[in-house]
Design a protein around this motif. Structure first.
Motif, PDB file in Angstrom:
ATOM      1  N   ARG A   7      -0.979   9.797   1.107  1.00  9.93           N
ATOM      2  CA  ARG A   7      -2.268  10.405   1.437  1.00  9.93           C
ATOM      3  C   ARG A   7      -2.322  10.666   2.937  1.00  9.93           C
ATOM      4  O   ARG A   7      -1.687   9.965   3.711  1.00  9.93           O
ATOM      5  CB  ARG A   7      -3.410   9.477   1.044  1.00  9.93           C
ATOM      6  CG  ARG A   7      -3.493   9.189  -0.449  1.00  9.93           C
ATOM      7  CD  ARG A   7      -4.625   8.188  -0.724  1.00  9.93           C
ATOM      8  NE  ARG A   7      -4.675   7.779  -2.098  1.00  9.93           N
ATOM      9  CZ  ARG A   7      -5.440   8.351  -3.032  1.00  9.93           C
ATOM     10  NH1 ARG A   7      -6.202   9.361  -2.716  1.00  9.93           N
ATOM     11  NH2 ARG A   7      -5.432   7.907  -4.260  1.00  9.93           N
ATOM     12  N   ASP A   8      -3.132  11.636   3.317  1.00 11.74           N
ATOM     13  CA  ASP A   8      -3.323  11.869   4.743  1.00 11.74           C
ATOM     14  C   ASP A   8      -4.450  10.979   5.253  1.00 11.74           C
ATOM     15  O   ASP A   8      -5.001  10.167   4.498  1.00 11.74           O
ATOM     16  CB  ASP A   8      -3.583  13.358   5.031  1.00 11.74           C
ATOM     17  CG  ASP A   8      -4.848  13.898   4.383  1.00 11.74           C
ATOM     18  OD1 ASP A   8      -5.717  13.098   3.942  1.00 11.74           O
ATOM     19  OD2 ASP A   8      -4.979  15.129   4.305  1.00 11.74           O
ATOM     20  N   SER A   9      -4.803  11.115   6.516  1.00 10.75           N
ATOM     21  CA  SER A   9      -5.805  10.231   7.120  1.00 10.75           C
ATOM     22  C   SER A   9      -7.192  10.385   6.506  1.00 10.75           C
ATOM     23  O   SER A   9      -8.026   9.488   6.617  1.00 10.75           O
ATOM     24  CB  SER A   9      -5.881  10.457   8.627  1.00 10.75           C
ATOM     25  OG  SER A   9      -6.202  11.804   8.900  1.00 10.75           O
ATOM     26  N   SER A  10      -7.430  11.489   5.804  1.00  7.94           N
ATOM     27  CA  SER A  10      -8.732  11.656   5.147  1.00  7.94           C
ATOM     28  C   SER A  10      -8.705  11.190   3.694  1.00  7.94           C
ATOM     29  O   SER A  10      -9.714  11.267   2.992  1.00  7.94           O
ATOM     30  CB  SER A  10      -9.177  13.120   5.222  1.00  7.94           C
ATOM     31  OG  SER A  10      -8.317  13.935   4.458  1.00  7.94           O
ATOM     32  N   GLY A  11      -7.549  10.719   3.222  1.00  2.00           N
ATOM     33  CA  GLY A  11      -7.448  10.187   1.868  1.00  2.00           C
ATOM     34  C   GLY A  11      -6.993  11.185   0.819  1.00  2.00           C
ATOM     35  O   GLY A  11      -6.884  10.852  -0.358  1.00  2.00           O
ATOM     36  N   TRP A  47       6.673  12.682   9.116  1.00  2.00           N
ATOM     37  CA  TRP A  47       5.384  12.050   9.403  1.00  2.00           C
ATOM     38  C   TRP A  47       5.569  11.062  10.534  1.00  2.00           C
ATOM     39  O   TRP A  47       6.546  10.318  10.582  1.00  2.00           O
ATOM     40  CB  TRP A  47       4.828  11.390   8.150  1.00  2.00           C
ATOM     41  CG  TRP A  47       4.553  12.383   7.048  1.00  2.00           C
ATOM     42  CD1 TRP A  47       4.264  13.699   7.200  1.00  2.00           C
ATOM     43  CD2 TRP A  47       4.590  12.143   5.646  1.00  2.00           C
ATOM     44  NE1 TRP A  47       4.099  14.299   5.972  1.00  2.00           N
ATOM     45  CE2 TRP A  47       4.293  13.366   4.996  1.00  2.00           C
ATOM     46  CE3 TRP A  47       4.840  11.018   4.865  1.00  2.00           C
ATOM     47  CZ2 TRP A  47       4.226  13.491   3.631  1.00  2.00           C
ATOM     48  CZ3 TRP A  47       4.776  11.152   3.488  1.00  2.00           C
ATOM     49  CH2 TRP A  47       4.465  12.373   2.875  1.00  2.00           C
ATOM     50  N   SER A  49       3.269   8.623  11.740  1.00  2.00           N
ATOM     51  CA  SER A  49       2.636   7.313  11.617  1.00  2.00           C
ATOM     52  C   SER A  49       2.347   7.049  10.143  1.00  2.00           C
ATOM     53  O   SER A  49       1.799   7.922   9.464  1.00  2.00           O
ATOM     54  CB  SER A  49       1.333   7.325  12.424  1.00  2.00           C
ATOM     55  OG  SER A  49       0.643   6.126  12.266  1.00  2.00           O
ATOM     56  N   ILE A  50       2.720   5.859   9.654  1.00  2.00           N
ATOM     57  CA  ILE A  50       2.487   5.574   8.236  1.00  2.00           C
ATOM     58  C   ILE A  50       1.934   4.168   8.038  1.00  2.00           C
ATOM     59  O   ILE A  50       2.146   3.281   8.865  1.00  2.00           O
ATOM     60  CB  ILE A  50       3.773   5.734   7.383  1.00  2.00           C
ATOM     61  CG1 ILE A  50       4.833   4.704   7.785  1.00  2.00           C
ATOM     62  CG2 ILE A  50       4.309   7.143   7.454  1.00  2.00           C
ATOM     63  CD1 ILE A  50       5.981   4.598   6.790  1.00  2.00           C
ATOM     64  N   ILE A  51       1.235   4.013   6.942  1.00  2.00           N
ATOM     65  CA  ILE A  51       0.819   2.704   6.455  1.00  2.00           C
ATOM     66  C   ILE A  51       1.338   2.635   5.026  1.00  2.00           C
ATOM     67  O   ILE A  51       0.934   3.422   4.175  1.00  2.00           O
ATOM     68  CB  ILE A  51      -0.708   2.525   6.468  1.00  2.00           C
ATOM     69  CG1 ILE A  51      -1.256   2.685   7.872  1.00  2.00           C
ATOM     70  CG2 ILE A  51      -1.081   1.157   5.878  1.00  2.00           C
ATOM     71  CD1 ILE A  51      -2.782   2.732   7.947  1.00  2.00           C
ATOM     72  N   SER A  89       4.236   4.541  14.559  1.00  2.00           N
ATOM     73  CA  SER A  89       3.470   3.429  14.009  1.00  2.00           C
ATOM     74  C   SER A  89       3.832   3.274  12.538  1.00  2.00           C
ATOM     75  O   SER A  89       3.807   4.256  11.782  1.00  2.00           O
ATOM     76  CB  SER A  89       1.971   3.684  14.152  1.00  2.00           C
ATOM     77  OG  SER A  89       1.234   2.674  13.507  1.00  2.00           O
ATOM     78  N   CYS A  90       4.181   2.061  12.142  1.00  2.00           N
ATOM     79  CA  CYS A  90       4.519   1.769  10.749  1.00  2.00           C
ATOM     80  C   CYS A  90       3.946   0.397  10.417  1.00  2.00           C
ATOM     81  O   CYS A  90       4.343  -0.604  11.015  1.00  2.00           O
ATOM     82  CB  CYS A  90       6.028   1.788  10.541  1.00  2.00           C
ATOM     83  SG  CYS A  90       6.530   1.373   8.855  1.00  2.00           S
TER      84      CYS A  90
END
Length: 128
Positions: A7-11, A47, A49-51, A89-90
């Motif tokens: 998903r992107d930062s907006s979900g 991409w 930055s990921i979570i 960022s991971c």
């Protein structure tokens, strides 16, 4: 079956994949396999930055630990951590199973072999 959802930062869903894992695999090993596939896809797509979220506490805890994993799925953990260094960022985050509803719905579809896309199958659009 293993399912991954990005998903992107907006979900909004930007990518999904369902793949068959062959053999007799423990659930934590299946989750580790899916996490590795997902992080590789994130790299492939550039991409920044990921979570990486997952509902398998054993896997997420191993990914968050500083020392080398001695678990049966340790090779997956070490490769995921190594690839994670490629991002600005991971993070690895535990989420409760009900928060992974879309991935579970994808995994329960009776798909043959590997399926992926940027648009969800019509029957799952409401789950997202």
């Amino acid at each position: 079956m293993a399912a991954m959802v990005a998903r992107d930062s907006s979900g909004s869903v930007v990518w999904w994949r369902v793949t068959k894992i062959t053999g007799n695999v423990r659930p934590v090993e299946g989750e580790a396999h899916a996490a590795l596939r997902a992080i590789r896809e994130a790299l492939k797509n550039g991409w920044n930055s990921i979570i990486l979220e997952g509902h398998c506490l054993q896997l997420i805890s191993a990914l968050q630990e500083e020392e080398q994993s001695l678990h049966s799925f340790g090779a997956f953990v070490e490769e995921i951590k190594g690839l994670g260094l490629s991002f600005s960022s991971c993070k690895f985050s535990f989420v409760k199973r009900h928060c992974n509803k879309l991935a579970h719905s994808l995994a329960s579809l009776h798909l043959s072999d590997i399926q992926e896309g940027s648009n969800l199958p019509v029957e799952l659009a409401m789950v997202a």
